[in-house]
Design an enzyme around this catalytic site. Structure first.
Site, PDB file in Angstrom:
ATOM      1  NE  ARG A  89       2.068  -3.354  -0.354  1.00  0.00           N
ATOM      2  CZ  ARG A  89       1.195  -3.913   0.475  1.00  0.00           C
ATOM      3  NH1 ARG A  89       1.597  -4.418   1.635  1.00  0.00           N
ATOM      4  NH2 ARG A  89      -0.081  -3.982   0.155  1.00  0.00           N
ATOM      5  CB  ILE A  93      -4.928  -6.319   2.078  1.00  0.00           C
ATOM      6  CG1 ILE A  93      -5.484  -6.199   0.641  1.00  0.00           C
ATOM      7  CG2 ILE A  93      -5.967  -5.860   3.103  1.00  0.00           C
ATOM      8  CD1 ILE A  93      -6.524  -7.251   0.314  1.00  0.00           C
ATOM      9  CE1 TYR A  95      -9.178   1.423  -4.732  1.00  0.00           C
ATOM     10  CE2 TYR A  95      -8.803   3.336  -3.326  1.00  0.00           C
ATOM     11  CZ  TYR A  95      -9.267   2.788  -4.512  1.00  0.00           C
ATOM     12  OH  TYR A  95      -9.805   3.603  -5.476  1.00  0.00           O
ATOM     13  CB  ALA A 161      -1.154   2.396   3.564  1.00  0.00           C
ATOM     14  N   GLY A 174       6.607   1.853  -1.224  1.00  0.00           N
ATOM     15  CA  GLY A 174       6.688   3.119  -0.498  1.00  0.00           C
ATOM     16  C   GLY A 174       5.424   3.477   0.247  1.00  0.00           C
ATOM     17  CG  PHE A 175       4.423   7.575   0.629  1.00  0.00           C
ATOM     18  CD1 PHE A 175       3.446   8.429   0.109  1.00  0.00           C
ATOM     19  CD2 PHE A 175       5.750   7.868   0.331  1.00  0.00           C
ATOM     20  CE1 PHE A 175       3.778   9.522  -0.667  1.00  0.00           C
ATOM     21  CE2 PHE A 175       6.094   8.956  -0.449  1.00  0.00           C
ATOM     22  CZ  PHE A 175       5.098   9.785  -0.956  1.00  0.00           C
ATOM     23  CB  CYS A 192      -2.943  -2.182   7.191  1.00  0.00           C
ATOM     24  SG  CYS A 192      -2.651  -0.815   6.035  1.00  0.00           S
TER      25      CYS A 192
END
Length: 234
Positions: A89, A93, A95, A161, A174-175, A192
């Site tokens: 994607r 980075i 979590y 994120a 996705g999210f 991120c």
């Protein structure tokens, strides 16, 4: 033929690699159908999917991400019961873990609109409107995909994120919305790749746990409106 029906699946708690493989298979199925349509000069409908999932503790690094943003070595990852994947994607980075609601829309955007920027902005809108139902005021941060609180203040913090991949206008990934997530796991990364900004959760903001099923319902309500979905198929 345009298809604005979206098939909803709730995968519960599922291993990251298994879910990634499943997403990939769904995307490839849609891409193969689009190629076959083009070759045969026919117009069979392509399906759309939306997956909800929670993952066991895992860190994922986007294709353009910097590995130095992971602050743990292999032994430390193992000690925390976390895994790590470098994936396909966008973004850096992040979590995933229990209490975090992850949504993976696998859409043929040719059923909706062919604009990746618009797609990301609408996903952000869905989360912003969902949070507003809980009295949480959130917004975008210029140049930083995702949903934030306190933008422009010393207390800016990310609550959701986002990172996606597309192939022939078909989306995956996705999210990840922090609902009741253990925020301590974010201390092991530079989220991120953005230094000096914190993360938060709905639980941290409201001082109480929020039912995930309730949040899912609100997300789907706003997703249906934003993407002009005709119906959900379960």
């Amino acid at each position: 033929m345009i298809n604005k029906t979206v098939h909803i699946q709730d995968l519960g708690t599922k291993d990251y690699q298994e879910t990634w493989d499943y997403q990939t298979a769904l995307l490839q199925e849609i891409v193969d159908l689009k190629i076959a349509n083009r070759k045969a000069q026919i117009d069979l409908q392509t399906p759309n999917h939306f997956l909800f999932v929670e993952h066991p503790h895992v860190y994922t690094l986007g294709k353009s991400g910097d590995l130095s943003n992971l602050l743990l070595n292999e032994a430390q990852l193992a000690a925390k019961g976390a895994s790590f994947y470098k994936i396909n994607r966008g973004g850096d980075i992040t979590y995933h873990g229990p209490g975090q609601l992850v949504g993976y829309p696998i859409l043929d955007l040719e059923n909706f609109f062919t604009d990746i920027h618009k797609y990301l902005r609408l996903l952000e809108d869905v989360i912003i409107k969902t949070l507003a139902e809980y009295g949480i005021e959130s917004e975008r941060s210029k140049g930083e995909t995702g949903v934030w609180l306190g933008v422009g203040t010393p207390f800016a913090r990310k609550i959701c994120a986002m990172g996606i991949r597309t192939s022939r206008w078909v989306t995956m990934h996705g999210f990840a919305l922090n609902v009741n997530a253990n925020l301590g796991y974010f201390d092991n990364i530079i989220p991120c790749g953005i230094k000096g900004k914190a993360v938060t959760s709905m639980e941290a903001e409201l001082g109480k746990k929020i039912p995930l099923e309730e949040v899912k319902e609100k997300i789907l309500k706003h997703f249906k409106t934003a993407f002009e979905v005709e119906r959900f198929d379960y």
